[in-house]
Design a protein around this motif. Sequence first.
Motif, PDB file in Angstrom:
ATOM      1  N   ARG A   1       0.813  -1.224   0.000  1.00  0.00           N
ATOM      2  CA  ARG A   1       0.000   0.000   0.000  1.00  0.00           C
ATOM      3  C   ARG A   1       0.844   1.270   0.000  1.00  0.00           C
ATOM      4  O   ARG A   1       0.319   2.368  -0.174  1.00  0.00           O
ATOM      5  CB  ARG A   1      -0.943   0.001   1.201  1.00  0.00           C
ATOM      6  CG  ARG A   1      -2.134  -0.945   1.038  1.00  0.00           C
ATOM      7  CD  ARG A   1      -3.042  -0.900   2.253  1.00  0.00           C
ATOM      8  NE  ARG A   1      -2.461  -1.602   3.381  1.00  0.00           N
ATOM      9  CZ  ARG A   1      -2.966  -1.574   4.617  1.00  0.00           C
ATOM     10  NH1 ARG A   1      -4.045  -0.849   4.871  1.00  0.00           N
ATOM     11  NH2 ARG A   1      -2.401  -2.252   5.593  1.00  0.00           N
ATOM     12  N   LEU A   2       2.146   1.113   0.190  1.00  0.00           N
ATOM     13  CA  LEU A   2       3.023   2.276   0.139  1.00  0.00           C
ATOM     14  C   LEU A   2       3.517   2.552  -1.273  1.00  0.00           C
ATOM     15  O   LEU A   2       4.157   3.573  -1.530  1.00  0.00           O
ATOM     16  CB  LEU A   2       4.235   2.065   1.060  1.00  0.00           C
ATOM     17  CG  LEU A   2       3.957   2.237   2.554  1.00  0.00           C
ATOM     18  CD1 LEU A   2       5.141   1.765   3.362  1.00  0.00           C
ATOM     19  CD2 LEU A   2       3.643   3.687   2.879  1.00  0.00           C
TER      20      LEU A   2
ATOM     21  N   ILE B   1       2.639   3.072  10.053  1.00  0.00           N
ATOM     22  CA  ILE B   1       2.601   3.409   8.633  1.00  0.00           C
ATOM     23  C   ILE B   1       2.160   2.200   7.813  1.00  0.00           C
ATOM     24  O   ILE B   1       2.893   1.211   7.688  1.00  0.00           O
ATOM     25  CB  ILE B   1       3.982   3.910   8.154  1.00  0.00           C
ATOM     26  CG1 ILE B   1       4.369   5.163   8.935  1.00  0.00           C
ATOM     27  CG2 ILE B   1       3.961   4.192   6.655  1.00  0.00           C
ATOM     28  CD1 ILE B   1       5.734   5.705   8.603  1.00  0.00           C
ATOM     29  N   ASP B   2       0.951   2.291   7.258  1.00  0.00           N
ATOM     30  CA  ASP B   2       0.423   1.247   6.392  1.00  0.00           C
ATOM     31  C   ASP B   2       0.319   1.689   4.945  1.00  0.00           C
ATOM     32  O   ASP B   2       0.418   0.871   4.039  1.00  0.00           O
ATOM     33  CB  ASP B   2      -0.960   0.796   6.878  1.00  0.00           C
ATOM     34  CG  ASP B   2      -0.890   0.023   8.193  1.00  0.00           C
ATOM     35  OD1 ASP B   2       0.066  -0.763   8.346  1.00  0.00           O
ATOM     36  OD2 ASP B   2      -1.756   0.222   9.054  1.00  0.00           O
ATOM     37  N   ASP B   3       0.053   2.988   4.717  1.00  0.00           N
ATOM     38  CA  ASP B   3      -0.153   3.463   3.354  1.00  0.00           C
ATOM     39  C   ASP B   3       0.457   4.852   3.199  1.00  0.00           C
ATOM     40  O   ASP B   3       1.075   5.392   4.127  1.00  0.00           O
ATOM     41  CB  ASP B   3      -1.644   3.460   2.988  1.00  0.00           C
ATOM     42  CG  ASP B   3      -2.490   4.250   3.976  1.00  0.00           C
ATOM     43  OD1 ASP B   3      -1.970   5.239   4.549  1.00  0.00           O
ATOM     44  OD2 ASP B   3      -3.669   3.909   4.169  1.00  0.00           O
ATOM     45  N   LEU B   4       0.274   5.430   2.013  1.00  0.00           N
ATOM     46  CA  LEU B   4       0.899   6.719   1.732  1.00  0.00           C
ATOM     47  C   LEU B   4       0.324   7.844   2.580  1.00  0.00           C
ATOM     48  O   LEU B   4       1.033   8.802   2.917  1.00  0.00           O
ATOM     49  CB  LEU B   4       0.765   7.034   0.239  1.00  0.00           C
ATOM     50  CG  LEU B   4       1.590   6.132  -0.687  1.00  0.00           C
ATOM     51  CD1 LEU B   4       1.255   6.407  -2.144  1.00  0.00           C
ATOM     52  CD2 LEU B   4       3.082   6.334  -0.443  1.00  0.00           C
TER      53      LEU B   4
ATOM     54  N   THR C   1       2.536  10.376   4.942  1.00  0.00           N
ATOM     55  CA  THR C   1       2.424  11.837   5.000  1.00  0.00           C
ATOM     56  C   THR C   1       2.200  12.304   6.434  1.00  0.00           C
ATOM     57  O   THR C   1       2.829  13.262   6.900  1.00  0.00           O
ATOM     58  CB  THR C   1       1.268  12.309   4.109  1.00  0.00           C
ATOM     59  OG1 THR C   1       1.538  11.961   2.757  1.00  0.00           O
ATOM     60  CG2 THR C   1       1.087  13.822   4.198  1.00  0.00           C
ATOM     61  N   ALA C   2       1.306  11.608   7.151  1.00  0.00           N
ATOM     62  CA  ALA C   2       1.015  11.982   8.532  1.00  0.00           C
ATOM     63  C   ALA C   2       2.241  11.809   9.425  1.00  0.00           C
ATOM     64  O   ALA C   2       2.505  12.634  10.303  1.00  0.00           O
ATOM     65  CB  ALA C   2      -0.146  11.155   9.061  1.00  0.00           C
ATOM     66  N   ALA C   3       3.015  10.732   9.203  1.00  0.00           N
ATOM     67  CA  ALA C   3       4.207  10.501  10.017  1.00  0.00           C
ATOM     68  C   ALA C   3       5.252  11.583   9.772  1.00  0.00           C
ATOM     69  O   ALA C   3       5.901  12.054  10.707  1.00  0.00           O
ATOM     70  CB  ALA C   3       4.785   9.124   9.716  1.00  0.00           C
ATOM     71  N   ASN C   4       5.418  11.981   8.517  1.00  0.00           N
ATOM     72  CA  ASN C   4       6.339  13.079   8.215  1.00  0.00           C
ATOM     73  C   ASN C   4       5.917  14.355   8.929  1.00  0.00           C
ATOM     74  O   ASN C   4       6.757  15.161   9.346  1.00  0.00           O
ATOM     75  CB  ASN C   4       6.407  13.316   6.712  1.00  0.00           C
ATOM     76  CG  ASN C   4       7.338  12.347   6.006  1.00  0.00           C
ATOM     77  OD1 ASN C   4       8.501  12.234   6.362  1.00  0.00           O
ATOM     78  ND2 ASN C   4       6.842  11.643   5.020  1.00  0.00           N
ATOM     79  N   PHE C   5       4.588  14.537   9.069  1.00  0.00           N
ATOM     80  CA  PHE C   5       4.077  15.706   9.786  1.00  0.00           C
ATOM     81  C   PHE C   5       4.364  15.582  11.281  1.00  0.00           C
ATOM     82  O   PHE C   5       4.913  16.507  11.904  1.00  0.00           O
ATOM     83  CB  PHE C   5       2.578  15.844   9.547  1.00  0.00           C
ATOM     84  CG  PHE C   5       1.966  17.023  10.238  1.00  0.00           C
ATOM     85  CD1 PHE C   5       1.985  18.272   9.647  1.00  0.00           C
ATOM     86  CD2 PHE C   5       1.379  16.893  11.493  1.00  0.00           C
ATOM     87  CE1 PHE C   5       1.431  19.375  10.284  1.00  0.00           C
ATOM     88  CE2 PHE C   5       0.826  17.986  12.141  1.00  0.00           C
ATOM     89  CZ  PHE C   5       0.851  19.227  11.532  1.00  0.00           C
ATOM     90  N   VAL C   6       4.036  14.443  11.864  1.00  0.00           N
ATOM     91  CA  VAL C   6       4.166  14.254  13.310  1.00  0.00           C
ATOM     92  C   VAL C   6       5.608  14.425  13.767  1.00  0.00           C
ATOM     93  O   VAL C   6       5.885  15.035  14.805  1.00  0.00           O
ATOM     94  CB  VAL C   6       3.624  12.866  13.718  1.00  0.00           C
ATOM     95  CG1 VAL C   6       4.013  12.535  15.157  1.00  0.00           C
ATOM     96  CG2 VAL C   6       2.105  12.821  13.567  1.00  0.00           C
ATOM     97  N   PHE C   7       6.567  13.916  12.973  1.00  0.00           N
ATOM     98  CA  PHE C   7       7.956  13.919  13.412  1.00  0.00           C
ATOM     99  C   PHE C   7       8.750  15.113  12.883  1.00  0.00           C
ATOM    100  O   PHE C   7       9.945  15.230  13.156  1.00  0.00           O
ATOM    101  CB  PHE C   7       8.631  12.601  13.021  1.00  0.00           C
ATOM    102  CG  PHE C   7       8.221  11.463  13.912  1.00  0.00           C
ATOM    103  CD1 PHE C   7       8.958  11.151  15.037  1.00  0.00           C
ATOM    104  CD2 PHE C   7       7.075  10.744  13.646  1.00  0.00           C
ATOM    105  CE1 PHE C   7       8.560  10.126  15.883  1.00  0.00           C
ATOM    106  CE2 PHE C   7       6.670   9.714  14.484  1.00  0.00           C
ATOM    107  CZ  PHE C   7       7.416   9.406  15.608  1.00  0.00           C
ATOM    108  N   GLY C   8       8.101  15.991  12.153  1.00  0.00           N
ATOM    109  CA  GLY C   8       8.786  17.162  11.641  1.00  0.00           C
ATOM    110  C   GLY C   8       8.902  18.266  12.670  1.00  0.00           C
ATOM    111  O   GLY C   8       8.191  18.285  13.680  1.00  0.00           O
ATOM    112  N   THR C   9       9.805  19.195  12.418  1.00  0.00           N
ATOM    113  CA  THR C   9       9.856  20.419  13.213  1.00  0.00           C
ATOM    114  C   THR C   9       8.644  21.279  12.865  1.00  0.00           C
ATOM    115  O   THR C   9       7.914  20.997  11.906  1.00  0.00           O
ATOM    116  CB  THR C   9      11.134  21.211  12.917  1.00  0.00           C
ATOM    117  OG1 THR C   9      11.095  21.626  11.532  1.00  0.00           O
ATOM    118  CG2 THR C   9      12.368  20.356  13.154  1.00  0.00           C
TER     119      THR C   9
END
Length: 614
Positions: free
Chosen positions: A14-15, A227-230, A234-242
Amino acid sequence: MTKAVVLAAGLGTRLGGDRPKPLTPVLGIPILHRSLTNLARAGVQEVVIVIGHRAAEVVASVGDRFSGMRISYVRSERYEQTNNAYSLWLARGHLNQDVFLVEGDVVYDEDILHLLAADRRPAVAAVAPWRRGMNGTAIEMTPNGRVTRMLLGGEQRTGTLHGTYKTINITVLRTRYLRETFVPTLNRLIANGGENAYYEAVLAANVADPVAGLAAVDCGAVRWYEIDDLSDLTAANFVFGTAEDQLALLDDLHGGFWRHDFADHCLLYNLYFPPAPMLEELVADFRDTLVHYPVGHGVLQQLLSPVVRQPADRLVVANGASELIKILGRVLGRVALAVPGFNEYEAVVDEAKLHRITLRAPDFVLDVDDFFGQVHGARVHAVVITSPNNPTARAVHRGDLLRLAGLLATIGVTLVVDESFIEFGDIDQSVEPDLDDHPNIVVVKSMSKVYGVGGLRLGYLAGADLDLVSRVRAQLPIWNVNGIAEAFLRILPRFRREFDASCARVRADRDSFAEALSRIPGLEVLPSNANFIMVRLPALWSGPEVVTHLFARHRILVKHCAGKSMVDGHRYLRLGCRRRDENDRLVDALAVLLDERTPRPEPVLSGADERAAS
């Protein structure tokens, strides 16, 4: 805790692409690398990784040592036909001491490991309060963290998960529990054909055991994402970003902000509409509106006609006002545009055909005679005015617009008035009722904002110049509006009273918001005829700087005007009006922030004080 088992055999289809799922980067760091780094920092000395899909790439990426830890591998040859219970069963020989069990698709902060390790119970799962959009196993637990029920995927029903917790897929299993309870149950599960099961079924089978049952630690305050899908990526990049990373991502997304954990004072819409009975009707017909083709333009115009009180042949119904704005950029020719204004109009008109007329600060009021004088010399075919203006929130008085339309008619110029926020004004200033007397007026309207249905993407154009209306309509595809939006238009006339009441509530909230903002020292608050307020910051602050501080410290998103066609745009903010408690929170945060650089007056000393000081 000196040992960990990481399950990383899955396909991750799914990624997209063909990269091993655990090597998917989040902010440039592969999921597995981040997890291993956390485990090393938590004191783990040995990690066993179960691999399958593109196993050689995982081995090459990690090696046999990582951050000082020994790495070994268990290979699953049947990863395409089995699930994680089977992967863990393959590694059962390593379940011989206290162990962190981690799934290879979870991005998390190290603190979760420390919280689990500090709990000495036999089996402890990391969990977080369930929220909409989460998938996977949910649990119910007592205040002291004893799990009383596990809800596996097949046991979950819509609306039954509120108040539960979602497993984070990081668990501590201690030696005695592994030897006496977990491994024997896992063996029985696989022996009985459970190769496609999840290992949570093993935990669930023993959850009622008062001694060897499952405990849970609420890790909701710690960052993590499965992380299961795209969309998850996107959400993970948001959560772990500055904060800066997150703001840049939001700027690219343009919407969908409700999926993230912050207060959105940026996107503008009516929070009090649609009412619950209207939503219930739309939900009742959801299947039919989803699977069947919607109607075409002619019927849509007829559905909109009683809502806006215009003949159907004068109307164009579109997939949001943005669709109409793009078309107008092609058909209007050379355009004069009042700025600052809605940036979309500037974006769709070729720069060579665009003439900007600047509204003067500090009040940004349109002077009809001066404006017409500038238009007259610009040789344009059309003029675009947003009223109420975005971002200034100032409306042009209806009488002024009609006088301007009359002047423009003498030189053959069309007046386009964007009235997307008009219902939030204190007095009805719409020029829609005047189309008969002023056929050179065209009204554009985003319904998304005033009706609170941004996801439907509804907008319309109204004009008595049927030739122009036809040319705009000809630019649209046969089906440009979806079936759910069509259903909304069908029932909208029955909810006119509720709509009017919702706009009154927005106006009351806005006035209270403006009054509170005006009490912040150094902040200039412009009068508003919309559901947002433009403010001018003190000289020591810039809009982009304030946006970043509010977001980083308070999880509040507002919009600066640095990208607008206006003098000192970096000194202005556009603050969307939400409910009063949210507005109050923004006011408090902004007041504290601006106070950090507010000049303090020098104390006035008396004669005695001066002598004492000397």
